[in-house]
Structure formats: structure tokens, C-alpha cells
Write a protein that holds these residues in place. Structure first.
Motif, mmCIF file in Angstrom:
data_model
loop_
_atom_site.group_PDB
_atom_site.id
_atom_site.type_symbol
_atom_site.label_atom_id
_atom_site.label_comp_id
_atom_site.label_asym_id
_atom_site.label_seq_id
_atom_site.Cartn_x
_atom_site.Cartn_y
_atom_site.Cartn_z
ATOM 1 N N UNK A 43 0.838 -1.199 0.000
ATOM 2 C CA UNK A 43 0.000 0.000 0.000
ATOM 3 C C UNK A 43 0.874 1.250 0.000
ATOM 4 N N UNK A 44 1.930 1.220 0.800
ATOM 5 C CA UNK A 44 2.856 2.354 0.849
ATOM 6 C C UNK A 44 3.492 2.626 -0.501
ATOM 7 N N UNK A 45 3.847 1.566 -1.213
ATOM 8 C CA UNK A 45 4.416 1.732 -2.555
ATOM 9 C C UNK A 45 3.408 2.383 -3.499
ATOM 10 N N UNK A 46 2.151 1.938 -3.415
ATOM 11 C CA UNK A 46 1.105 2.508 -4.261
ATOM 12 C C UNK A 46 0.936 4.004 -3.965
ATOM 13 N N UNK A 47 0.977 4.351 -2.685
ATOM 14 C CA UNK A 47 0.786 5.743 -2.281
ATOM 15 C C UNK A 47 2.049 6.588 -2.422
ATOM 16 N N UNK A 48 3.177 5.946 -2.677
ATOM 17 C CA UNK A 48 4.427 6.683 -2.826
ATOM 18 C C UNK A 48 5.079 7.074 -1.512
ATOM 19 N N UNK A 49 4.793 6.318 -0.463
ATOM 20 C CA UNK A 49 5.386 6.605 0.845
ATOM 21 C C UNK A 49 6.786 6.017 0.956
ATOM 22 N N UNK A 50 7.650 6.718 1.676
ATOM 23 C CA UNK A 50 9.024 6.252 1.874
ATOM 24 C C UNK A 50 9.113 5.244 3.017
ATOM 25 N N UNK A 51 8.176 5.307 3.972
ATOM 26 C CA UNK A 51 8.227 4.356 5.090
ATOM 27 C C UNK A 51 6.826 3.895 5.480
ATOM 28 N N UNK A 52 6.785 2.753 6.136
ATOM 29 C CA UNK A 52 5.517 2.120 6.500
ATOM 30 C C UNK A 52 4.759 2.936 7.540
ATOM 31 N N UNK A 53 5.468 3.701 8.355
ATOM 32 C CA UNK A 53 4.801 4.503 9.387
ATOM 33 C C UNK A 53 3.838 5.511 8.760
ATOM 34 N N UNK A 54 4.231 6.095 7.651
ATOM 35 C CA UNK A 54 3.338 7.029 6.953
ATOM 36 C C UNK A 54 2.093 6.301 6.470
ATOM 37 N N UNK A 55 2.282 5.123 5.916
ATOM 38 C CA UNK A 55 1.163 4.337 5.394
ATOM 39 C C UNK A 55 0.219 3.934 6.516
ATOM 40 N N UNK A 56 0.757 3.591 7.667
ATOM 41 C CA UNK A 56 -0.073 3.166 8.799
ATOM 42 C C UNK A 56 -1.041 4.267 9.216
#
Length: 80
Positions: A43-56
């Protein structure tokens, strides 16, 4: 054209959702993916996040997803 602001406001207002922001759609998309079983890294890759914490922070788990996690843990424990 440098912004989608006017187009977004037109579509949003026509849909009767005057308070809906584009950012809200990112949160919803992340939550739908996570609740469908997609892992946070993907999901983080799809959203373009650098780390999982942002995705969480984007991913809100539905109650039935949480209940399924509890039931899976209980089933594993009773099998042991």
C-alpha cells in the motif's frame, strides 16, 4: 493547466460532496487495500510513501478486519 482544483470542485459539488478532499480519497484507498488483505508495504508503494509509518496513518482498519484477526489468533491458539 497547472492544477485540478477547479475540475475537482466541479465534480465534487455535482456529486453532492462539498467537503470531500482529494486527500480523503487517498485515506479511503489505503483503508480499502489494507482491509482487503494488501500488506502495508505494498500500500505504501502505491501511495508513494518512503516508510511504512506514513502508510499506517492512512490505513484505518474496519471492525470486521479486526474481528477476523482476533478469530484467527483464537483459532491458532486452540489448535496448539
Amino acid at each position: 493547466m497547472t492544477t485540478i482544483k477547479h475540475g475537482w470542485h466541479t465534480v465534487r459539488d455535482a456529486a453532492g460532496l462539498p467537503d470531500l478532499g482529494i486527500h480523503d480519497l487517498r485515506h479511503s484507498a489505503a483503508s480499502f487495500m489494507v482491509n482487503s488483505g494488501v500488506d502495508l508495504f505494498a500500500v505504501g508503494k502505491v501511495l508513494g510513501h518512503a516508510n511504512v509509518a506514513s502508510t499506517a496513518r492512512y490505513s484505518h482498519l474496519a471492525n470486521d478486519t479486526l474481528l477476523a484477526a482476533i478469530e484467527a489468533g483464537a483459532k491458532k491458539q486452540t489448535a496448539a
